[in-house]
Design a protein around this motif. Structure first.
Motif, PDB file in Angstrom:
ATOM      1  N   LEU A   1      -3.459   3.011   4.645  1.00  0.00           N
ATOM      2  CA  LEU A   1      -2.474   3.739   3.859  1.00  0.00           C
ATOM      3  C   LEU A   1      -2.789   3.650   2.375  1.00  0.00           C
ATOM      4  CD1 LEU A   1       0.842   2.748   5.695  1.00  0.00           C
ATOM      5  CD2 LEU A   1      -0.491   4.846   5.939  1.00  0.00           C
ATOM      6  N   ALA A   2      -3.397   2.523   1.975  1.00  0.00           N
ATOM      7  CA  ALA A   2      -3.741   2.336   0.562  1.00  0.00           C
ATOM      8  C   ALA A   2      -4.834   3.296   0.097  1.00  0.00           C
ATOM      9  CB  ALA A   2      -4.178   0.884   0.318  1.00  0.00           C
ATOM     10  N   ASP A   3      -5.561   3.890   1.048  1.00  0.00           N
ATOM     11  CA  ASP A   3      -6.646   4.797   0.679  1.00  0.00           C
ATOM     12  C   ASP A   3      -6.138   6.189   0.276  1.00  0.00           C
ATOM     13  OD1 ASP A   3      -8.508   2.821   1.232  1.00  0.00           O
ATOM     14  OD2 ASP A   3      -8.664   3.390   3.348  1.00  0.00           O
ATOM     15  N   TYR A   4      -4.892   6.464   0.582  1.00  0.00           N
ATOM     16  CA  TYR A   4      -4.341   7.781   0.266  1.00  0.00           C
ATOM     17  C   TYR A   4      -3.688   7.745  -1.114  1.00  0.00           C
ATOM     18  CZ  TYR A   4      -5.103   8.863   5.160  1.00  0.00           C
ATOM     19  OH  TYR A   4      -5.678   9.068   6.390  1.00  0.00           O
ATOM     20  N   GLU A   5      -4.014   8.738  -1.908  1.00  0.00           N
ATOM     21  CA  GLU A   5      -3.528   8.783  -3.278  1.00  0.00           C
ATOM     22  C   GLU A   5      -2.991  10.173  -3.584  1.00  0.00           C
ATOM     23  OE1 GLU A   5      -5.352   6.872  -7.234  1.00  0.00           O
ATOM     24  OE2 GLU A   5      -6.440   8.655  -6.566  1.00  0.00           O
TER      25      GLU A   5
ATOM     26  N   ILE B   1      10.618  11.099 -11.769  1.00  0.00           N
ATOM     27  CA  ILE B   1      10.149  11.449 -10.432  1.00  0.00           C
ATOM     28  C   ILE B   1       9.345  10.277  -9.862  1.00  0.00           C
ATOM     29  CG2 ILE B   1       8.558  12.921  -9.135  1.00  0.00           C
ATOM     30  CD1 ILE B   1      11.094  14.313  -9.684  1.00  0.00           C
ATOM     31  N   ILE B   2       9.714   9.856  -8.655  1.00  0.00           N
ATOM     32  CA  ILE B   2       8.971   8.807  -7.953  1.00  0.00           C
ATOM     33  C   ILE B   2       8.273   9.462  -6.760  1.00  0.00           C
ATOM     34  CG2 ILE B   2       9.094   6.601  -6.747  1.00  0.00           C
ATOM     35  CD1 ILE B   2      11.682   6.036  -8.239  1.00  0.00           C
ATOM     36  N   PRO B   3       6.935   9.470  -6.745  1.00  0.00           N
ATOM     37  CA  PRO B   3       6.217  10.106  -5.631  1.00  0.00           C
ATOM     38  C   PRO B   3       5.917   9.113  -4.503  1.00  0.00           C
ATOM     39  CG  PRO B   3       4.672   9.581  -7.377  1.00  0.00           C
ATOM     40  CD  PRO B   3       6.022   9.095  -7.843  1.00  0.00           C
ATOM     41  N   PHE B   4       6.029   9.587  -3.263  1.00  0.00           N
ATOM     42  CA  PHE B   4       5.641   8.822  -2.079  1.00  0.00           C
ATOM     43  C   PHE B   4       4.686   9.693  -1.274  1.00  0.00           C
ATOM     44  CE2 PHE B   4       9.764   7.150  -3.261  1.00  0.00           C
ATOM     45  CZ  PHE B   4       9.640   5.776  -3.076  1.00  0.00           C
ATOM     46  N   HIS B   5       3.477   9.192  -1.040  1.00  0.00           N
ATOM     47  CA  HIS B   5       2.540   9.966  -0.229  1.00  0.00           C
ATOM     48  C   HIS B   5       3.105  10.112   1.178  1.00  0.00           C
ATOM     49  CE1 HIS B   5      -1.126  11.415   1.653  1.00  0.00           C
ATOM     50  NE2 HIS B   5      -1.645  11.568   0.446  1.00  0.00           N
ATOM     51  N   CYS B   6       2.938  11.299   1.760  1.00  0.00           N
ATOM     52  CA  CYS B   6       3.512  11.572   3.084  1.00  0.00           C
ATOM     53  C   CYS B   6       2.944  10.665   4.168  1.00  0.00           C
ATOM     54  CB  CYS B   6       3.302  13.040   3.451  1.00  0.00           C
ATOM     55  SG  CYS B   6       4.356  14.179   2.504  1.00  0.00           S
ATOM     56  N   LYS B   7       1.768  10.093   3.931  1.00  0.00           N
ATOM     57  CA  LYS B   7       1.196   9.164   4.905  1.00  0.00           C
ATOM     58  C   LYS B   7       2.022   7.875   4.989  1.00  0.00           C
ATOM     59  CE  LYS B   7      -2.543  10.879   6.842  1.00  0.00           C
ATOM     60  NZ  LYS B   7      -2.737  10.910   8.313  1.00  0.00           N
ATOM     61  N   MET B   8       2.771   7.573   3.939  1.00  0.00           N
ATOM     62  CA  MET B   8       3.617   6.387   3.929  1.00  0.00           C
ATOM     63  C   MET B   8       4.913   6.595   4.712  1.00  0.00           C
ATOM     64  SD  MET B   8       2.170   3.990   2.095  1.00  0.00           S
ATOM     65  CE  MET B   8       0.888   3.744   0.852  1.00  0.00           C
TER      66      MET B   8
ATOM     67  N   ASN C   1      12.395   7.426   6.702  1.00  0.00           N
ATOM     68  CA  ASN C   1      11.934   6.115   7.153  1.00  0.00           C
ATOM     69  C   ASN C   1      10.458   5.938   6.812  1.00  0.00           C
ATOM     70  OD1 ASN C   1      14.451   5.368   8.503  1.00  0.00           O
ATOM     71  ND2 ASN C   1      13.905   6.938  10.006  1.00  0.00           N
ATOM     72  N   PHE C   2      10.124   4.796   6.219  1.00  0.00           N
ATOM     73  CA  PHE C   2       8.763   4.517   5.780  1.00  0.00           C
ATOM     74  C   PHE C   2       8.095   3.481   6.692  1.00  0.00           C
ATOM     75  CE2 PHE C   2      10.965   6.048   2.049  1.00  0.00           C
ATOM     76  CZ  PHE C   2      10.040   6.848   1.409  1.00  0.00           C
ATOM     77  N   PHE C   3       6.767   3.510   6.679  1.00  0.00           N
ATOM     78  CA  PHE C   3       6.017   2.424   7.306  1.00  0.00           C
ATOM     79  C   PHE C   3       6.141   1.169   6.445  1.00  0.00           C
ATOM     80  CE2 PHE C   3       3.652   6.084   9.092  1.00  0.00           C
ATOM     81  CZ  PHE C   3       3.766   5.762  10.441  1.00  0.00           C
ATOM     82  N   PHE C   4       6.174   0.020   7.099  1.00  0.00           N
ATOM     83  CA  PHE C   4       6.149  -1.241   6.376  1.00  0.00           C
ATOM     84  C   PHE C   4       5.531  -2.293   7.288  1.00  0.00           C
ATOM     85  CE2 PHE C   4      10.225  -0.987   8.505  1.00  0.00           C
ATOM     86  CZ  PHE C   4      10.389  -2.237   9.072  1.00  0.00           C
TER      87      PHE C   4
ATOM     88  N   ASP D   1      -2.618  -5.458   5.019  1.00  0.00           N
ATOM     89  CA  ASP D   1      -3.915  -4.938   4.573  1.00  0.00           C
ATOM     90  C   ASP D   1      -3.922  -3.413   4.501  1.00  0.00           C
ATOM     91  OD1 ASP D   1      -4.919  -7.507   4.399  1.00  0.00           O
ATOM     92  OD2 ASP D   1      -5.701  -7.493   6.460  1.00  0.00           O
ATOM     93  N   ASP D   2      -3.005  -2.765   5.211  1.00  0.00           N
ATOM     94  CA  ASP D   2      -2.942  -1.307   5.184  1.00  0.00           C
ATOM     95  C   ASP D   2      -2.331  -0.783   3.889  1.00  0.00           C
ATOM     96  OD1 ASP D   2      -4.011  -0.573   7.753  1.00  0.00           O
ATOM     97  OD2 ASP D   2      -2.223  -1.466   8.638  1.00  0.00           O
ATOM     98  N   PHE D   3      -1.620  -1.633   3.187  1.00  0.00           N
ATOM     99  CA  PHE D   3      -0.890  -1.208   1.998  1.00  0.00           C
ATOM    100  C   PHE D   3      -1.632  -1.614   0.733  1.00  0.00           C
ATOM    101  CE2 PHE D   3       2.103  -1.510   5.431  1.00  0.00           C
ATOM    102  CZ  PHE D   3       2.968  -0.449   5.247  1.00  0.00           C
ATOM    103  N   PRO D   4      -1.298  -0.972  -0.377  1.00  0.00           N
ATOM    104  CA  PRO D   4      -1.912  -1.372  -1.652  1.00  0.00           C
ATOM    105  C   PRO D   4      -1.713  -2.861  -1.911  1.00  0.00           C
ATOM    106  CG  PRO D   4      -0.692   0.670  -1.922  1.00  0.00           C
ATOM    107  CD  PRO D   4      -0.378   0.175  -0.552  1.00  0.00           C
ATOM    108  N   LYS D   5      -2.706  -3.466  -2.497  1.00  0.00           N
ATOM    109  CA  LYS D   5      -2.668  -4.906  -2.731  1.00  0.00           C
ATOM    110  C   LYS D   5      -1.553  -5.253  -3.715  1.00  0.00           C
ATOM    111  CE  LYS D   5      -5.658  -8.793  -3.952  1.00  0.00           C
ATOM    112  NZ  LYS D   5      -7.015  -9.195  -4.410  1.00  0.00           N
ATOM    113  N   GLY D   6      -0.747  -6.258  -3.330  1.00  0.00           N
ATOM    114  CA  GLY D   6       0.351  -6.676  -4.175  1.00  0.00           C
ATOM    115  C   GLY D   6       0.277  -8.171  -4.471  1.00  0.00           C
ATOM    116  N   ASN D   7       1.434  -8.763  -4.684  1.00  0.00           N
ATOM    117  CA  ASN D   7       1.506 -10.204  -4.933  1.00  0.00           C
ATOM    118  C   ASN D   7       2.687 -10.777  -4.158  1.00  0.00           C
ATOM    119  OD1 ASN D   7       3.851  -9.602  -6.527  1.00  0.00           O
ATOM    120  ND2 ASN D   7       2.474  -9.087  -8.229  1.00  0.00           N
TER     121      ASN D   7
END
Length: 224
Positions: free
Chosen positions: A96-100, A133-140, A158-161, A169-175
């Motif tokens: 999912l992190a690969d989609y921008e 405006i807050i964008p959410f990629h449709c893949k999320m 409803n979002f993936f989580f 690992d599927d999501f953007p790297k966080g903390n």
């Protein structure tokens, strides 16, 4: 008397011009090629019309056949993977992190009165919140559903989580303080606005699946 006899002998018999008697057989033989050509032309016209009608029928069937074929390809990948197509092995799936949706904030579409909508080109859900405006990629997005209550339209996104078939690992790297949006809830009295969002979201999903399937096929067979 001799002169009279000579004068008589100089007279010639009148010539009579005769026309050849028509032969019925020859006329019939001449008419046969013309009739044959007419039959051939009629036959060609019939075949041409049949070909045109057949092509028109095929043209009408093409969109459903293509959709059906793409669905079959997708199912074969899910069940048998690359081996179902004679490939060399599975292709690494995108995270999912690969989609921008947008590379920079300046790429966001600007509207004086922003509304909840799908940006078809960026394949993103645009959510207006406190003037931004807050964008959410449709893949999320996992799914959407709409309900009506007391004259109001309710939309739940409803979002993936992590934990629902997806890992961190599927999501953007966080903390350690990273949080995930599980769902968003919207309401309005305008029925058409939510219908447009759901319709565009389903269209983006369909296009994305077809594109991913074609990409995997090309990758398996080494096509560029």
């Amino acid at each position: 008397p001799e002169k009279k006899a000579k004068a008589k002998s100089d007279l010639k018999a009148p010539q009579v011009q005769t026309q050849p008697t028509p032969v019925r057989g020859s006329a019939r033989q001449a008419a046969e090629p013309a009739a044959s050509r007419a039959r051939s032309m009629r036959s060609s016209t019939v075949r041409a019309k049949e070909a045109i009608n057949e092509q028109a029928a095929m043209d009408r069937l093409q969109p459903p056949l293509r959709t059906k074929k793409m669905e079959e390809i997708r199912k074969r990948f899910e069940e048998g993977g690359a081996e179902a197509f004679g490939g060399k092995g599975p292709v690494a799936q995108k995270r999912l992190a690969d989609y921008e949706a947008y590379r920079d904030v300046s790429d966001l579409p600007f509207r004086k009165n922003p509304q909840l909508r799908i940006d078809m080109q960026a394949e993103a859900l645009l959510v207006p919140y406190k003037g931004v405006i807050i964008p959410f990629h449709c893949k999320m997005i996992k799914n959407m559903n709409r309900q009506e209550s007391d004259g109001e339209q309710h939309l739940r996104v409803n979002f993936f989580f992590p934990g629902q078939g997806k890992s961190t690992d599927d999501f953007p790297k966080g903390n350690s303080k990273t949080s995930y949006v599980k769902e968003l809830f919207f309401k309005t009295r305008n029925k058409d606005s939510f219908e447009a969002v759901i319709r565009d979201f389903k269209e983006v999903q369909k296009l994305s699946k077809n594109r991913d399937t074609e990409f995997e096929l090309k990758a398996q067979h080494g096509e560029q």
